[in-house]
Motif scaffolding. Structure first.
Motif, PDB file in Angstrom:
ATOM      1  N   VAL A  59       8.349 -10.673   7.441  1.00  0.00           N
ATOM      2  CA  VAL A  59       7.504 -11.728   6.889  1.00  0.00           C
ATOM      3  C   VAL A  59       7.430 -12.843   7.926  1.00  0.00           C
ATOM      4  O   VAL A  59       8.338 -13.657   8.052  1.00  0.00           O
ATOM      5  CB  VAL A  59       8.069 -12.267   5.564  1.00  0.00           C
ATOM      6  CG1 VAL A  59       7.164 -13.370   5.015  1.00  0.00           C
ATOM      7  CG2 VAL A  59       8.226 -11.141   4.546  1.00  0.00           C
ATOM      8  N   GLN A 106       8.173  -7.408   3.400  1.00  0.00           N
ATOM      9  CA  GLN A 106       6.876  -7.098   2.803  1.00  0.00           C
ATOM     10  C   GLN A 106       6.604  -5.601   2.913  1.00  0.00           C
ATOM     11  O   GLN A 106       6.931  -4.961   3.919  1.00  0.00           O
ATOM     12  CB  GLN A 106       5.757  -7.904   3.452  1.00  0.00           C
ATOM     13  CG  GLN A 106       5.492  -7.639   4.915  1.00  0.00           C
ATOM     14  CD  GLN A 106       4.257  -8.384   5.390  1.00  0.00           C
ATOM     15  OE1 GLN A 106       3.363  -8.708   4.605  1.00  0.00           O
ATOM     16  NE2 GLN A 106       4.199  -8.644   6.688  1.00  0.00           N
ATOM     17  N   PHE A 136       5.217  -8.923  -1.201  1.00  0.00           N
ATOM     18  CA  PHE A 136       6.433  -9.543  -0.689  1.00  0.00           C
ATOM     19  C   PHE A 136       7.606  -9.215  -1.604  1.00  0.00           C
ATOM     20  O   PHE A 136       7.482  -9.238  -2.833  1.00  0.00           O
ATOM     21  CB  PHE A 136       6.253 -11.052  -0.559  1.00  0.00           C
ATOM     22  CG  PHE A 136       5.252 -11.439   0.492  1.00  0.00           C
ATOM     23  CD1 PHE A 136       5.594 -11.405   1.826  1.00  0.00           C
ATOM     24  CD2 PHE A 136       3.964 -11.807   0.139  1.00  0.00           C
ATOM     25  CE1 PHE A 136       4.672 -11.749   2.801  1.00  0.00           C
ATOM     26  CE2 PHE A 136       3.029 -12.154   1.100  1.00  0.00           C
ATOM     27  CZ  PHE A 136       3.392 -12.119   2.445  1.00  0.00           C
TER      28      PHE A 136
END
Length: 814
Positions: free
Chosen positions: A551, A598, A603
């Motif tokens: 992420v 993710q 997420f």
């Protein structure tokens, strides 16, 4: 942020003590971190007076010294002073530090003046330079005063030395309205008017004397990027004299640790700290084609800033350029080397602009240029005061630098930034604050903050919020403004005690975390809090995770920390490494934190409990001569105790294999849901981070712990019947884990078996055979209804031995 009390008094007439002002500022959200008393000139120039050099002759015993006679107000008693300055001469008016006085040189320790001899001649004082008086860093020669200066006048009187109190405020990022003395004075006036019936209003500096002296200055402004620069104002001033600033101006700047440079630069700095509006002065003769262009330059364009550093610009850096589109200044951040004001400058173009906070923050952090102007623009400057600040500065330049205003004010403002309008309901104010504050009190607070109000209906009003309050955008923000000026201390706390009993079938996460933390701290662990941001290269270099699962974030403050941590080990290793590099290798650390990944544009956020062990098992002591290191089994003991205290007794055990994070270890799970995996950190990770010791790591999945935790634990009375122990030594294949023995014991040990423990491991190829090992285990039996006999235990032991022989091909050692 430093605030001068004397400076504040230019805008507000108050008689409160510094301590009272500090308390008020803290109550209204401007937390005071310290108060210090200063003099506008260090030491107050006590004992320093104006003298007249009556005689000046060469020292008879030193070529570079002068022997002077100085009158300090009493012509019948002249002082003989030896001076080494090259510019000392007869009939000069000078500053004399008399015997017993203490001076504070800019560079050096404080000096107390004494009568003494130099090369055979006595000296009764000291003729001082500006540097020796702590006025500037100029030590090229003594300070020579105008001839009309009165002999004997105290230096403190001549330089208008005053006492001042400096308040250090920990300004939070949301307080864009309080980045200046006027901003703080406005808040202070509001509080005093609402709470102490203060009769005065804020005194803003007048700009009515501003006028255009001539129209000879011609300048053109083109704003290409109106998103980054919504408003750009400027004007030209000619015939300026670049020189030192007057003492009052230098004193104000020094009081807040701003170094005076020259009158033009000092005025722009003064306006910045007075109004919160950054200004920039360009040498107008260096603006090619008389055109100022606000635009972005191509990626990689080279630009040399005032600090003589050549920087590569980003295409996202807003620049102030000349007519040939050459950079003159990084907008709102830092000036260029070749366009600034020098001693030869005669005409300036004075800039007063409003730049978008996001653009400035990114540029400032990208180039690591944390200037005062950038800090203000980052918080959100006030677009409504650019012209006011321009007029204020122009008046000062005309008065101090003899400048002539030679152009109209240019104000490129294509789309006016309007005041925010917020609908405020009286009921919401009362409900949120918790007291019955009246409408009139609400109106008084809002008006004191320079907010306009208009009625909507009987129960609400529309509030027009000034553009300097960039953070006030919602009704709740407005209520916070009302509360902090009305006074937190005026909100009464009731005497009633209300107690409620709540029951929830769900497990309380907070209680569970506290219980686990208690177990861990009993083992001597310390809690840590690792950064949720890490460098992505740590993960990719070690191939710990596919980069597509990271992420990534746009971190303008620390560009190298570019991703949320996808797992907990690497983040925690930073704390281990920090300690190892400071000779602290004996570590027991734990953390309860979250990881972020993710998958398929979704997420995933998970909570973990992590533990780290490294270094010596015991503290250094004469009793610990062997200096045994922690090992896998130390970590295993803690893991098992956590599971026991949580109430998890049965789980599947698997060995960790082909894991880039672990050299070896175990994984416990229930129905394929991982509870914990623990072991020794892989040598490649140890080498990559240059760890000084082997590190053992455990990672619990908090969600699994919560799901499988047995919340219905029961308390039982301790049995009054004794337990019986039997020991058993088994020779087995070396690849058989202890867990297999334990599993068979629980399976065939009947209800009488209460505990099993491994107390010895033995390997000897000559005695046991190749590929063999011996496990010695203890078995604890107990019956809560009677005292066990040997016959009861022998029957169970026979069953156990048969199970070990048949399932593990074990040989019982006798």
């Amino acid at each position: 942020m430093k605030v001068s009390l004397n400076w504040l008094k230019r805008y507000i007439d108050f008689e409160n003590s510094p301590e009272e002002i500090a308390e008020i500022l803290t109550m209204i959200g401007l937390e005071v971190e310290g108060i210090s008393k200063i003099e506008t000139v260090k030491g107050g120039l006590q004992g320093v007076v104006v003298g007249e050099v009556v005689e000046c002759a060469k020292h008879p015993n030193a070529d570079k010294l002068s022997l002077t006679k100085v009158n300090i107000g009493d012509t019948s008693s002249l002082l003989q002073i030896i001076c080494g300055a090259p510019n000392v001469a007869e009939s000069q008016k000078v500053m004399v530090a008399t015997i017993g006085s203490t001076i504070y040189p800019m560079d050096g320790e404080p000096m107390t003046i004494k009568k003494g001899k130099i090369r055979g001649e006595y000296s009764e004082g000291m003729i001082c330079s500006e540097s020796e008086l702590h006025l500037s860093r100029d030590h090229s020669g003594i300070l020579v005063l105008p001839n009309e200066t009165k002999t004997g006048m105290a230096a403190s009187e001549y330089f208008e030395v005053k006492e001042d109190y400096i308040i250090d405020i920990g300004l939070t990022p949301n307080r864009s309205d309080a980045t200046s003395h006027i901003g703080i004075a406005r808040d202070l006036v509001a509080y005093l008017q609402v709470n102490q019936e203060f009769p005065y209003d804020l005194k803003l500096p007048e700009t009515s004397s501003f006028k255009i002296d001539m129209h000879t200055g011609k300048i053109k402004v083109v704003v290409e990027n109106t998103t980054a620069c919504p408003r750009y104002s400027g004007l030209m001033i000619t015939d300026i004299e670049v020189k030192d600033s007057p003492n009052w101006l230098k004193s104000y700047l020094r009081s807040i640790d701003v170094r005076p440079i020259n009158n033009i630069v000092d005025i722009t700095n003064f306006i910045l700290h007075e109004t919160g509006q950054p200004l920039h002065a360009f040498d107008a003769d260096k603006i090619t084609s008389g055109t100022v262009v606000i635009k972005n330059l191509p990626e990689g364009t080279l630009f040399t800033t005032l600090d003589t550093i050549e920087r590569k610009l980003s295409s996202e850096d807003l620049m102030i350029c000349d007519g040939e589109e050459k950079g003159m200044c990084i907008a709102g951040v830092f000036g260029g080397l070749h366009s600034g004001v020098t001693e030869k400058t005669k005409t300036i173009f004075l800039e007063s602009a409003y730049f978008d906070s996001k653009w400035i923050r990114k540029t400032s952090t990208r180039h690591n240029l944390r200037t005062d102007a950038a800090r203000i623009f980052e918080k959100g400057a006030n677009p409504s005061i650019t012209v006011y600040a321009l007029k204020r500065a122009a008046i000062l330049i005309r008065d101090i630098a003899n400048g002539v205003i030679c152009s109209e004010i240019i104000d490129a403002y294509p789309k006016t930034i309007e005041k925010a309008e917020i609908h405020l309901k009286y009921e919401n104010v009362r409900n949120l604050i918790g007291i019955n504050i009246t409408r009139e009190e609400i109106h008084n607070v809002l008006r004191s903050l320079n907010m306009e109000i208009e009625a909507v209906d009987q129960e609400s009003i529309m509030v027009h919020v000034p553009t300097d309050k960039a953070d006030v955008t919602r009704e709740v923000d407005l209520i916070e403004e009302i509360l902090r000026i009305y006074g937190f201390n005026r909100v009464e706390v009731g005497d009633d005690i209300i107690s409620k009993v709540h029951f929830s079938a769900d497990i309380d996460r907070h209680i569970l975390r506290n219980k686990i933390s208690g177990v861990i701290t009993d083992y001597g662990f310390s809690e840590m809090m690792g950064m949720s941001l890490i460098e992505s290269k740590w993960i990719t270099d070690l191939s710990l995770l596919d980069a597509q699962r990271l992420v990534f974030i746009n971190n303008t403050s620390n560009t190298h920390l570019d991703t949320m941590r996808p797992e907990m080990m690497v983040s925690g290793i930073q704390s281990i490494l920090y300690n190892h590099n400071r000779q602290n290798t004996r570590l027991k650390l734990f953390e309860i934190g979250r990881s972020y990944q993710q998958t398929n544009d979704q997420f995933e956020e998970k909570e973990h409990l992590t533990l780290f062990l490294s270094g010596d098992n015991m503290e250094e002591s004469w009793k610990n001569q062997n200096k045994k290191k922690v090992d896998f089994y130390d970590m295993k003991q803690v893991v098992h105790d956590i599971l026991r205290r949580v109430g998890i007794k049965s789980y599947q055990i698997n060995e960790i294999k082909n894991d880039k994070r672990f050299q070896f270890g175990l994984k416990y799970s229930i129905n394929e849901a991982s509870i914990v995996h623990f072991g020794m950190i892989h040598p490649e990770i140890k080498e990559y981070f240059a760890l000084k010791e082997d590190v053992y790591y455990a990672e619990f999945a908090m969600e699994t712990l919560i799901k499988v935790k047995q919340s219905n634990l029961q308390v039982e009375e301790i049995s009054k019947y004794p337990a019986m122990r039997r020991d058993l030594a088994l020779v087995i294949e070396e690849n058989i884990p202890y867990a297999s023995l334990e599993s068979l014991a629980w399976e065939h040990g009947s209800h009488l078996l209460k505990d099993i423990n491994l107390f010895d491991v033995y390997q000897n190829e000559k005695q046991l055979g190749k590929g063999k090992k011996s496990y010695a285990i203890s078995l604890l039996f107990k019956d809560d209804t009677k005292t066990l006999t040997d016959k009861d235990i022998d029957q169970v032991m026979t069953t156990l031995i048969n199970a070990y022989e048949q399932n593990l091909s074990a040989l019982v050692r006798k």
